[in-house]
Design a protein around this motif. Structure first.
Motif, short mmCIF file in Angstrom:
data_model
loop_
_atom_site.label_atom_id
_atom_site.label_comp_id
_atom_site.label_asym_id
_atom_site.label_seq_id
_atom_site.Cartn_x
_atom_site.Cartn_y
_atom_site.Cartn_z
N MET A 72 0.90 -1.42 -0.48
CA MET A 72 -0.04 0.17 0.17
C MET A 72 0.87 1.09 0.00
N ASP A 73 2.04 0.90 1.02
CA ASP A 73 2.74 2.45 0.75
C ASP A 73 3.15 2.66 -0.97
N ARG A 74 3.50 1.96 -1.10
CA ARG A 74 3.93 2.01 -2.57
C ARG A 74 3.33 2.90 -3.69
N MET A 75 1.38 2.87 -3.10
CA MET A 75 0.60 3.48 -3.92
C MET A 75 0.60 4.88 -3.73
N PHE A 76 1.16 5.04 -2.60
CA PHE A 76 1.04 6.60 -1.94
C PHE A 76 2.07 7.07 -3.15
N ARG A 77 3.38 6.54 -3.36
CA ARG A 77 4.41 6.96 -4.21
C ARG A 77 3.88 7.25 -5.68
N VAL A 78 3.34 6.07 -5.88
CA VAL A 78 2.22 6.55 -7.51
C VAL A 78 1.42 7.90 -7.83
N LEU A 79 1.00 7.44 -5.92
CA LEU A 79 0.20 9.42 -6.19
C LEU A 79 1.18 10.14 -6.64
N GLY A 80 2.22 10.56 -6.04
CA GLY A 80 2.87 11.33 -5.91
C GLY A 80 3.15 11.92 -7.43
N PHE A 81 4.30 10.67 -8.02
CA PHE A 81 4.02 10.75 -9.37
C PHE A 81 3.18 11.12 -10.10
N PHE A 82 1.73 10.71 -9.85
CA PHE A 82 1.06 11.51 -10.92
C PHE A 82 1.02 13.33 -10.38
N THR A 83 1.14 13.75 -9.20
CA THR A 83 0.58 14.66 -8.67
C THR A 83 1.69 15.24 -9.56
N LEU A 84 2.70 15.27 -8.95
CA LEU A 84 4.61 16.22 -10.09
C LEU A 84 4.65 16.23 -11.03
N ALA A 85 3.63 15.10 -11.69
CA ALA A 85 3.12 15.54 -13.65
C ALA A 85 2.73 16.05 -13.94
N ILE A 86 0.97 16.02 -12.95
CA ILE A 86 -0.16 17.12 -13.11
C ILE A 86 0.73 18.83 -12.67
N GLY A 87 1.91 18.94 -11.46
CA GLY A 87 2.12 19.95 -10.94
C GLY A 87 3.05 20.29 -12.06
N LEU A 88 3.91 19.85 -12.63
CA LEU A 88 4.77 19.92 -13.06
C LEU A 88 4.18 20.69 -15.42
N MET A 89 3.01 19.91 -15.45
CA MET A 89 2.14 20.47 -16.52
C MET A 89 1.43 21.57 -16.36
N ALA A 90 1.09 21.72 -15.60
CA ALA A 90 0.20 23.29 -14.22
C ALA A 90 1.00 24.29 -15.16
N PHE A 91 2.64 23.72 -14.22
CA PHE A 91 3.66 24.83 -14.42
C PHE A 91 4.13 25.36 -15.77
N ALA A 92 4.50 24.61 -16.69
CA ALA A 92 4.89 24.99 -17.69
C ALA A 92 3.55 25.72 -18.65
N GLY A 93 2.34 25.36 -18.35
CA GLY A 93 1.14 26.25 -18.62
C GLY A 93 0.62 27.60 -18.01
N GLY A 94 1.56 27.92 -17.08
CA GLY A 94 1.59 28.81 -16.00
C GLY A 94 0.35 28.86 -15.00
N LEU A 95 0.20 28.21 -14.72
CA LEU A 95 -0.86 28.22 -13.66
C LEU A 95 0.27 27.71 -12.42
N THR A 96 0.51 29.07 -12.02
CA THR A 96 1.56 29.06 -10.64
C THR A 96 1.00 28.21 -9.91
N GLU A 97 -0.29 28.55 -9.27
CA GLU A 97 -0.85 28.03 -7.70
C GLU A 97 -1.10 26.85 -8.26
N MET A 98 -1.58 26.74 -9.01
CA MET A 98 -1.98 24.84 -8.82
C MET A 98 -1.12 24.42 -8.67
N ALA A 99 0.23 24.51 -9.96
CA ALA A 99 1.29 23.67 -9.83
C ALA A 99 1.73 24.03 -8.42
N LEU A 100 1.82 25.08 -7.45
CA LEU A 100 2.38 25.06 -5.73
C LEU A 100 1.33 23.93 -5.24
#
Length: 78
Positions: free
Chosen positions: A1-29
């Motif tokens: 189960m602990d790996r699932m939280f690391r997977v969630l971390g990976f996906f939230t990182l990917a979404i954060g990077l896409m938001a940052f690239a799109g100029g949505l700084t608050e969402m990225a943070l």
């Protein structure tokens, strides 16, 4: 189960990077903070029941905050 939280971390990182690239700084943070939260929880070696309870608490908090924001801050279209 602990790996699932690391997977969630990976996906939230990917979404954060896409938001940052799109100029949505608050969402990225916001997503970078969630990434740190999930990765830290992923390495804490809790029991499976604790992980499930933490996920339920996260989901309730997230959906409550999202509902509050969309109804009271954004307003309902008439």
């Amino acid at each position: 189960m602990d790996r699932m939280f690391r997977v969630l971390g990976f996906f939230t990182l990917a979404i954060g990077l896409m938001a940052f690239a799109g100029g949505l700084t608050e969402m990225a943070l916001l997503f970078f903070l969630q990434t740190a939260f999930f990765v830290i929880l992923g390495y804490m070696k809790f029991t499976e029941k604790t992980y499930v309870l933490l996920f339920w608490a996260y989901m309730i908090l997230t959906f409550t905050g999202f509902s509050y924001w969309t109804i009271f801050q954004m307003g309902l279209p008439l």
